[in-house]
Scaffold this active site. Sequence first.
Site, short mmCIF file in Angstrom:
data_model
loop_
_atom_site.label_atom_id
_atom_site.label_comp_id
_atom_site.label_asym_id
_atom_site.label_seq_id
_atom_site.Cartn_x
_atom_site.Cartn_y
_atom_site.Cartn_z
N GLU A 91 0.81 -1.22 0.00
CA GLU A 91 0.00 0.00 0.00
C GLU A 91 0.85 1.28 0.00
O GLU A 91 0.38 2.32 0.43
CB GLU A 91 -0.94 0.00 1.21
CG GLU A 91 -1.96 -1.11 1.17
CD GLU A 91 -3.06 -0.86 2.19
OE1 GLU A 91 -4.16 -0.48 1.78
OE2 GLU A 91 -2.80 -1.05 3.39
N HIS A 110 -0.71 5.70 7.79
CA HIS A 110 -1.82 4.82 7.43
C HIS A 110 -1.94 3.74 8.48
O HIS A 110 -0.98 2.99 8.71
CB HIS A 110 -1.61 4.17 6.07
CG HIS A 110 -2.56 3.03 5.83
ND1 HIS A 110 -3.93 3.18 5.95
CD2 HIS A 110 -2.35 1.72 5.53
CE1 HIS A 110 -4.52 2.01 5.72
NE2 HIS A 110 -3.58 1.11 5.47
N HIS A 112 -4.69 0.86 10.79
CA HIS A 112 -5.95 0.12 10.92
C HIS A 112 -6.43 0.30 12.35
O HIS A 112 -6.96 -0.63 12.95
CB HIS A 112 -5.73 -1.36 10.60
CG HIS A 112 -5.06 -1.60 9.28
ND1 HIS A 112 -4.26 -2.68 9.04
CD2 HIS A 112 -5.07 -0.87 8.13
CE1 HIS A 112 -3.79 -2.62 7.78
NE2 HIS A 112 -4.27 -1.52 7.22
N HIS A 180 -11.50 -0.82 6.53
CA HIS A 180 -10.07 -1.01 6.39
C HIS A 180 -9.27 -0.23 7.46
O HIS A 180 -8.57 -0.83 8.26
CB HIS A 180 -9.68 -0.58 4.97
CG HIS A 180 -8.23 -0.65 4.66
ND1 HIS A 180 -7.75 -0.45 3.39
CD2 HIS A 180 -7.13 -0.88 5.42
CE1 HIS A 180 -6.43 -0.57 3.38
NE2 HIS A 180 -6.03 -0.83 4.61
ZN ZN Z 1 -4.02 -0.89 5.12
#
Ligand code: ZN
Length: 249
Positions: A91, A110, A112, A180
């Site tokens: 990603e 980023h 979760h 996500h």
């Molecule tokens: Zn991710």
Amino acid sequence: MNQHVSSSVPPVSGGPVDPKAIEDLVLASHILADQNVLDGFGHCSIRHPNAKDRFFLSASLSPAVIAVDDIMEYDLDSNPVDQRGRKMFLERFIHGEIYKARPDVNAVVHSHSPTVIPFSVTTHELKPICHMSAFLGGGVPNFEIHDAAQVTDLLIRDNYLGRALAHSLGHRDVCLMRGHGNVCVGPDIMTAVYRAIYTEVNARLQMQAMALGGPIRYLAQGEYELIQNRSDKNFDRPWRMWKERVTKA
Ligand SMILES: [Zn+2]
């Protein structure tokens, strides 16, 4: 010719960088893991301080274990400058496309982070519930990957999806990713880390307030704007405390 072997030449480096910037990026990963924002997955990056079209992101490893030697340089299409056999995050395109779209952003997280995810799959909007999370004021967008590419595994696997996510983020500091996780951005790594941690804290507090029942009084527009416009944000104060926790022997 083997179509899996890229014939393109790797991008050139943006040049030398202050080692402290890389050390702070490693520290940021360790802090976010310690604060339960990143678990075995997720990543953070910084833009190259001297080259706007390059950024730094670790090789594909769990955030708690990365070291300075694991940090890799990329161009904004997320091509590695010097891969040396290191595994890359699938990603990584999240970072490159946000840096392309947002010249004001120099750091991206980023995650979760778990308490935030329910707000990405329900009609309950994430809203600023306390002064520490005033940066959520004005609405938090939610990236719906199905709108961009129908049925996927929800991962941002290419520049097209990265661009779609950056478009959803728009000019905001935080964007949820349905089912996500989320992205948090900032003008520097301390600010992006602060936002990632307090996005998780806000989600937790908001759920607790919702469990109590009745109407919730969120920060009013005038309130979150006043806080956002403060010049004395003191992000270095919690940063030093978080750093202390992960650097203690
Ligand atoms: Zn991710």
